[in-house]
Scaffold this motif. Structure first.
Motif, PDB file in Angstrom:
ATOM      1  N   VAL A  16     -14.697   4.027  -6.674  1.00  0.00           N
ATOM      2  CA  VAL A  16     -13.449   3.279  -6.594  1.00  0.00           C
ATOM      3  C   VAL A  16     -12.640   3.703  -7.812  1.00  0.00           C
ATOM      4  N   GLY A  17     -11.368   3.983  -7.579  1.00  0.00           N
ATOM      5  CA  GLY A  17     -10.462   4.359  -8.652  1.00  0.00           C
ATOM      6  C   GLY A  17      -9.077   3.816  -8.333  1.00  0.00           C
ATOM      7  N   PRO A  22      -1.451  -0.758 -14.844  1.00  0.00           N
ATOM      8  CA  PRO A  22      -1.954  -2.122 -14.669  1.00  0.00           C
ATOM      9  C   PRO A  22      -0.829  -3.073 -14.261  1.00  0.00           C
ATOM     10  N   GLY A  23      -1.119  -3.856 -13.253  1.00  0.00           N
ATOM     11  CA  GLY A  23      -0.126  -4.763 -12.698  1.00  0.00           C
ATOM     12  C   GLY A  23       0.531  -4.194 -11.453  1.00  0.00           C
ATOM     13  N   ALA A  24       0.426  -2.874 -11.295  1.00  0.00           N
ATOM     14  CA  ALA A  24       1.005  -2.205 -10.124  1.00  0.00           C
ATOM     15  C   ALA A  24       0.059  -1.102  -9.642  1.00  0.00           C
ATOM     16  N   ARG A  25      -1.241  -1.343  -9.801  1.00  0.00           N
ATOM     17  CA  ARG A  25      -2.224  -0.333  -9.391  1.00  0.00           C
ATOM     18  C   ARG A  25      -2.540  -0.456  -7.909  1.00  0.00           C
ATOM     19  N   THR A  26      -2.863   0.683  -7.308  1.00  0.00           N
ATOM     20  CA  THR A  26      -3.404   0.711  -5.962  1.00  0.00           C
ATOM     21  C   THR A  26      -4.849   1.165  -6.087  1.00  0.00           C
ATOM     22  N   PHE A  27      -5.749   0.391  -5.510  1.00  0.00           N
ATOM     23  CA  PHE A  27      -7.178   0.693  -5.564  1.00  0.00           C
ATOM     24  C   PHE A  27      -7.562   1.537  -4.355  1.00  0.00           C
ATOM     25  N   GLU A  43      -7.853  -3.757  -1.712  1.00  0.00           N
ATOM     26  CA  GLU A  43      -7.317  -4.745  -2.645  1.00  0.00           C
ATOM     27  C   GLU A  43      -8.254  -4.808  -3.852  1.00  0.00           C
ATOM     28  N   LYS A  44      -7.736  -5.221  -4.976  1.00  0.00           N
ATOM     29  CA  LYS A  44      -8.540  -5.362  -6.187  1.00  0.00           C
ATOM     30  C   LYS A  44      -9.717  -6.298  -5.930  1.00  0.00           C
ATOM     31  N   GLN A  45      -9.451  -7.406  -5.251  1.00  0.00           N
ATOM     32  CA  GLN A  45     -10.505  -8.388  -4.992  1.00  0.00           C
ATOM     33  C   GLN A  45     -11.578  -7.818  -4.056  1.00  0.00           C
ATOM     34  N   GLN A  46     -11.186  -7.021  -3.074  1.00  0.00           N
ATOM     35  CA  GLN A  46     -12.167  -6.384  -2.193  1.00  0.00           C
ATOM     36  C   GLN A  46     -13.090  -5.481  -3.011  1.00  0.00           C
TER      37      GLN A  46
END
Length: 187
Positions: A16-17, A22-27, A43-46
């Motif tokens: 995962v990268g 930060p604040g506008a990242r796409t995972f 999503e960050k939470q996923q």
């Protein structure tokens, strides 16, 4: 119509990268075997839940009496991967995911499916990454990874998730570089 399965039985790399600040990242969950690379947006939470659940599965396997699998308690040093994502071409944005254990191959199994709501489908038709050769073909990502790789994947994922904006010690919300309006609840 058959589902297009992007399957990786023994990937060379699975990480995962992120792209962006930060604040506008796409995972992205990115998998590579040879020259085949697939990147799916998460999503960050996923990402965080995926890492936690992988460690949970591996930790449970360690406690099983008579466990025939050699499950590492930590990340094997030779499997640490801190390299950036390779060329990202988003295959799809992840909706549902499932996680499992295959005892026949001693691998953690991740299945990821695209978002299926109608609005997301309409957006995908306008997306440049959409494959015009086979429109509206359902797809999924299927990744099988050995226990050491899974442990390294979980560790890296937690580090990537934690590398975002710092958290305000008063309110617990993320702080932006431009400033922060604290919303501490009144007592």
């Amino acid at each position: 119509m058959p589902t297009r399965v992007h399957e990786f039985a023994w990937p060379d790399r699975v990480v995962v990268g992120t792209l962006g600040i930060p604040g506008a990242r796409t995972f992205y969950l990115q998998v590579r075997a040879g020259k085949q690379i697939v990147s799916i947006a998460l999503e960050k939470q996923q990402s965080a839940v995926l890492a936690d659940k992988i460690d949970e599965i591996l930790d449970q396997l360690i406690t099983v009496d008579g466990n025939p699998f050699s499950v590492p308690t930590g990340t094997p040093l030779e499997l640490v991967d801190n390299d950036p994502l390779e060329a990202v071409h988003e295959q799809f944005r992840t909706g549902a995911m499932s996680l499992g254990w295959d005892p026949t191959t001693a691998q953690v199994v991740i299945e990821a499916y695209p978002i299926t709501d109608d609005d997301a489908d309409a957006d995908a038709e306008d997306d440049e990454s959409f494959d015009d050769d086979e429109p509206n073909v359902p797809e999924m990502l299927l990744v099988r990874m050995p226990v050491g790789t899974a442990r390294a994947f979980a560790k890296r994922t937690r580090e990537v998730v934690g590398a975002g904006r710092p958290t305000c010690p008063l309110c617990g919300y993320p702080m932006d570089a431009e400033g922060h309006t604290c919303t501490v609840p009144e007592v």
